[in-house]
Design a protein around this motif. Structure first.
Motif, mmCIF file in Angstrom:
data_model
loop_
_atom_site.group_PDB
_atom_site.id
_atom_site.type_symbol
_atom_site.label_atom_id
_atom_site.label_comp_id
_atom_site.label_asym_id
_atom_site.label_seq_id
_atom_site.Cartn_x
_atom_site.Cartn_y
_atom_site.Cartn_z
ATOM 1 N N TYR A 199 70.580 64.731 126.728
ATOM 2 C CA TYR A 199 69.978 64.505 125.411
ATOM 3 C C TYR A 199 68.620 65.183 125.344
ATOM 4 C CZ TYR A 199 67.211 60.861 127.765
ATOM 5 O OH TYR A 199 66.378 60.184 128.614
ATOM 6 N N ALA A 200 68.170 65.433 124.126
ATOM 7 C CA ALA A 200 66.857 66.033 123.877
ATOM 8 C C ALA A 200 66.028 65.084 123.026
ATOM 9 C CB ALA A 200 67.014 67.378 123.161
ATOM 10 N N THR A 201 64.714 65.261 123.057
ATOM 11 C CA THR A 201 63.832 64.394 122.279
ATOM 12 C C THR A 201 62.830 65.220 121.482
ATOM 13 O OG1 THR A 201 62.248 64.175 124.106
ATOM 14 C CG2 THR A 201 64.003 62.512 123.954
ATOM 15 N N ASN A 202 62.263 64.580 120.496
ATOM 16 C CA ASN A 202 61.203 65.156 119.677
ATOM 17 C C ASN A 202 60.236 64.034 119.357
ATOM 18 O OD1 ASN A 202 59.602 66.224 117.507
ATOM 19 N ND2 ASN A 202 61.118 65.415 116.078
ATOM 20 N N CYS A 203 58.997 64.190 119.800
ATOM 21 C CA CYS A 203 57.977 63.162 119.555
ATOM 22 C C CYS A 203 56.906 63.709 118.614
ATOM 23 C CB CYS A 203 57.357 62.703 120.866
ATOM 24 S SG CYS A 203 58.532 61.920 121.987
ATOM 25 N N GLU A 204 57.108 63.504 117.329
ATOM 26 C CA GLU A 204 56.151 63.871 116.271
ATOM 27 C C GLU A 204 55.839 65.368 116.238
ATOM 28 O OE1 GLU A 204 53.256 60.459 115.209
ATOM 29 O OE2 GLU A 204 53.099 60.672 117.391
ATOM 30 N N GLU A 205 56.809 66.197 116.583
ATOM 31 C CA GLU A 205 56.576 67.641 116.562
ATOM 32 C C GLU A 205 56.837 68.274 115.196
ATOM 33 O OE1 GLU A 205 57.693 70.088 119.935
ATOM 34 O OE2 GLU A 205 58.284 68.280 121.029
ATOM 35 N N LEU A 206 57.613 67.606 114.362
ATOM 36 C CA LEU A 206 57.877 68.120 113.018
ATOM 37 C C LEU A 206 57.147 67.293 111.966
ATOM 38 C CD1 LEU A 206 59.362 70.261 111.376
ATOM 39 C CD2 LEU A 206 61.334 68.721 111.268
ATOM 40 N N GLY A 209 54.628 60.404 113.000
ATOM 41 C CA GLY A 209 55.298 59.117 112.847
ATOM 42 C C GLY A 209 56.787 59.166 113.082
ATOM 43 N N ASP A 210 57.315 60.368 113.346
ATOM 44 C CA ASP A 210 58.767 60.546 113.479
ATOM 45 C C ASP A 210 59.135 60.969 114.892
ATOM 46 O OD1 ASP A 210 61.504 60.964 112.294
ATOM 47 O OD2 ASP A 210 61.103 63.009 112.948
ATOM 48 N N MET A 211 60.012 60.201 115.529
ATOM 49 C CA MET A 211 60.598 60.581 116.814
ATOM 50 C C MET A 211 62.109 60.573 116.657
ATOM 51 S SD MET A 211 58.472 58.773 119.914
ATOM 52 C CE MET A 211 59.039 57.111 119.494
ATOM 53 N N THR A 212 62.765 61.457 117.390
ATOM 54 C CA THR A 212 64.227 61.496 117.372
ATOM 55 C C THR A 212 64.749 61.768 118.774
ATOM 56 O OG1 THR A 212 64.126 63.838 116.708
ATOM 57 C CG2 THR A 212 64.516 62.231 114.965
ATOM 58 N N ILE A 213 65.967 61.328 119.006
ATOM 59 C CA ILE A 213 66.669 61.591 120.269
ATOM 60 C C ILE A 213 68.057 62.081 119.904
ATOM 61 C CG2 ILE A 213 67.338 59.146 120.434
ATOM 62 C CD1 ILE A 213 67.213 59.501 123.518
ATOM 63 N N PRO A 233 61.259 55.757 114.559
ATOM 64 C CA PRO A 233 59.872 55.850 114.082
ATOM 65 C C PRO A 233 58.878 55.291 115.104
ATOM 66 C CG PRO A 233 61.314 55.006 112.365
ATOM 67 C CD PRO A 233 62.117 55.009 113.629
ATOM 68 N N THR A 234 57.720 55.924 115.186
ATOM 69 C CA THR A 234 56.711 55.494 116.157
ATOM 70 C C THR A 234 56.188 54.093 115.861
ATOM 71 O OG1 THR A 234 54.981 56.587 114.856
ATOM 72 C CG2 THR A 234 55.989 57.855 116.649
ATOM 73 N N GLY A 235 56.385 53.628 114.639
ATOM 74 C CA GLY A 235 55.961 52.273 114.308
ATOM 75 C C GLY A 235 56.828 51.210 114.965
ATOM 76 N N ARG A 236 58.029 51.595 115.425
ATOM 77 C CA ARG A 236 58.937 50.634 116.065
ATOM 78 C C ARG A 236 59.235 50.959 117.529
ATOM 79 N NH1 ARG A 236 61.437 50.998 111.010
ATOM 80 N NH2 ARG A 236 63.121 52.379 111.673
ATOM 81 N N TRP A 237 59.005 52.216 117.930
ATOM 82 C CA TRP A 237 59.422 52.640 119.264
ATOM 83 C C TRP A 237 58.327 53.427 119.978
ATOM 84 C CZ3 TRP A 237 64.272 51.247 121.004
ATOM 85 C CH2 TRP A 237 65.197 50.815 120.026
ATOM 86 N N THR A 238 58.320 53.303 121.300
ATOM 87 C CA THR A 238 57.594 54.259 122.131
ATOM 88 C C THR A 238 58.620 55.273 122.623
ATOM 89 O OG1 THR A 238 57.974 53.073 124.213
ATOM 90 C CG2 THR A 238 56.012 52.446 122.914
ATOM 91 N N ALA A 239 58.147 56.397 123.132
ATOM 92 C CA ALA A 239 59.076 57.414 123.631
ATOM 93 C C ALA A 239 59.920 56.861 124.780
ATOM 94 C CB ALA A 239 58.295 58.649 124.087
ATOM 95 N N GLU A 240 59.293 56.073 125.642
ATOM 96 C CA GLU A 240 60.016 55.510 126.790
ATOM 97 C C GLU A 240 61.099 54.535 126.327
ATOM 98 O OE1 GLU A 240 56.730 55.579 126.430
ATOM 99 O OE2 GLU A 240 56.254 57.190 127.873
ATOM 100 N N GLU A 241 60.760 53.666 125.372
ATOM 101 C CA GLU A 241 61.745 52.709 124.856
ATOM 102 C C GLU A 241 62.889 53.426 124.157
ATOM 103 O OE1 GLU A 241 58.780 48.918 123.866
ATOM 104 O OE2 GLU A 241 59.201 50.435 122.346
ATOM 105 N N MET A 242 62.558 54.474 123.411
ATOM 106 C CA MET A 242 63.584 55.240 122.704
ATOM 107 C C MET A 242 64.607 55.791 123.684
ATOM 108 S SD MET A 242 63.116 58.700 120.376
ATOM 109 C CE MET A 242 62.503 59.681 121.768
ATOM 110 N N GLU A 243 64.142 56.406 124.745
ATOM 111 C CA GLU A 243 65.065 56.992 125.724
ATOM 112 C C GLU A 243 65.864 55.920 126.459
ATOM 113 O OE1 GLU A 243 63.780 60.289 128.155
ATOM 114 O OE2 GLU A 243 61.962 60.513 126.951
ATOM 115 N N ALA A 244 65.200 54.833 126.847
ATOM 116 C CA ALA A 244 65.872 53.798 127.641
ATOM 117 C C ALA A 244 66.886 53.000 126.841
ATOM 118 C CB ALA A 244 64.829 52.858 128.246
ATOM 119 N N LYS A 245 66.549 52.680 125.596
ATOM 120 C CA LYS A 245 67.395 51.784 124.810
ATOM 121 C C LYS A 245 68.351 52.503 123.859
ATOM 122 C CE LYS A 245 64.043 47.992 124.996
ATOM 123 N NZ LYS A 245 63.227 47.026 124.225
#
Length: 265
Positions: A199-206, A209-213, A233-245
């Protein structure tokens, strides 16, 4: 006796320049150019005013453009959407992916999307929206660059690396936020990591407040067809939580879609 090879600069006798100009006119209308005069159309489409007038008149007669009776400015009509809808209706990948994406959104409570490649961009072709707040609205048909998005990187990571690098190098690598990676070597490293993890990730690069996996959907011949992603969204997730969950459910969904696509042959 064989035919002599045509010169490299020989004109393509099958290429219809009038059709090219007509499509350029339709493509010239967008959120920044909702209405245009003939002169505006000519400038935006890169054609002369005489050609623009003929194209606009023809498209108006066919129902793809209409002219405002007071301003005399032209705009698109809903008829234009028929072509795009026909693509969506004929795309078997969307039919296959929809039930899996619906279940993915139900499981994670986050928005899930399917995107497909077009040159150096990914195009949204399916979307199941979360009941929670989503900071950025990306409707069907929206386009995002490959180099700085999770879905684009997921797709690129499933390509042969030389092919992926050629796409990255030819992209206009704009820094959309202070987090955007624009260096080719840096982006290629994210692709190598994505290939290893699946999988790939994007942390507010576009968007801030927006992250995607995202994970690629792969055909039977090993080529990627597109990618699915979850919005975190960064308001609900950290990058680590996003990847793990979210990562495990995303990977399971991508594999299920890929398997179903291969079963169709």
């Amino acid at each position: 006796m064989t035919d002599a090879a045509e010169p490299a600069d020989a004109p393509d006798l099958l290429f219809n320049q009038s059709l090219e100009k007509g499509l350029a006119v339709l493509g010239a209308f967008n959120a920044q150019r909702r209405t245009m005069t003939i002169a505006d159309v000519a400038a935006a489409a890169g054609i002369n005013k005489s050609s623009a007038q003929r194209m606009v008149y023809t498209l108006e007669q066919l129902g793809y453009l209409r002219k405002h009776p007071q301003t005399r400015r032209y705009q698109l009509t809903p008829a234009v959407m028929k072509i795009g809808f026909n693509y969506l209706a004929a795309d078997t990948l969307i039919d296959v992916a929809n039930p899996f994406l619906a279940e993915l959104t139900k499981m994670t409570t986050e928005t899930s999307c399917l995107t497909e490649p077009d040159q150096d961009e990914m195009v949204y072709v399916a979307r199941f929206v979360s009941a929670h707040f989503v900071p950025v609205h990306m409707p069907i048909g929206a386009r995002i660059p490959m180099y700085c998005t999770a879905s684009g990187r997921a797709y690129l990571s499933a390509l042969p690396m030389p092919e992926a690098q050629a796409i990255v190098e030819s992209s206009q690598r704009v820094a959309h936020t202070m987090h955007t990676r624009t260096d080719v070597a840096d982006i290629m490293e994210t692709l190598r990591q994505a290939r290893q993890r699946g999988y790939a990730t994007n942390c507010e690069e576009l968007f801030l407040g927006d992250m995607t996996i995202a994970a690629p959907v792969v055909s039977s011949n090993g080529r990627p067809l597109g990618a699915i992603h979850l919005v975190a969204p960064t308001g609900r997730w950290t990058a680590e939580e996003m990847e793990a969950k979210l990562g495990p459910a995303l990977l399971q969904c991508a594999r299920a879609i890929s398997t179903s696509v291969r079963a169709l042959g």
